[in-house]
Motif scaffolding. Sequence first.
Motif: not given
Length: 110
Positions: A22-35, A101-110
């Motif tokens: 969801x947009x809220x999760x992306x804006x809380x840091x998941x998108x920044x982690x992915x970028x 990739x695995x570490x970033x996914x974990x930090x993003x909570x995904x």
Amino acid sequence: MLDTTELTDAVERFSDRLRAAPQSRLQRGAAAEGLALARELAARAQRLETPEERPRTMPDAGVFAVADQLLVAGRDLAEALRLAPEGAADGTGRDAAVALVREAAARAGL
């Protein structure tokens, strides 16, 4: 030729999770982690493909584009690793990328 299946699978999994978030999760840091991850993978690919040039930074195209940016960067790195001249790339580079990739996914909570 180096097998990069594990890397592409990990990138596709994280990218799919970003796309479904969801947009809220992306804006809380998941998108920044992915970028940040996409930028790092892109830089690694560029260093393999053109070691004499300074890597260019992937732009921030917004929270809804991060999944696609990550997918492109991950696939580019996988292809660069597969096609790198003997000795320029080995399983260590691939394994390190998979771990990133695995570490970033974990930090993003995904």
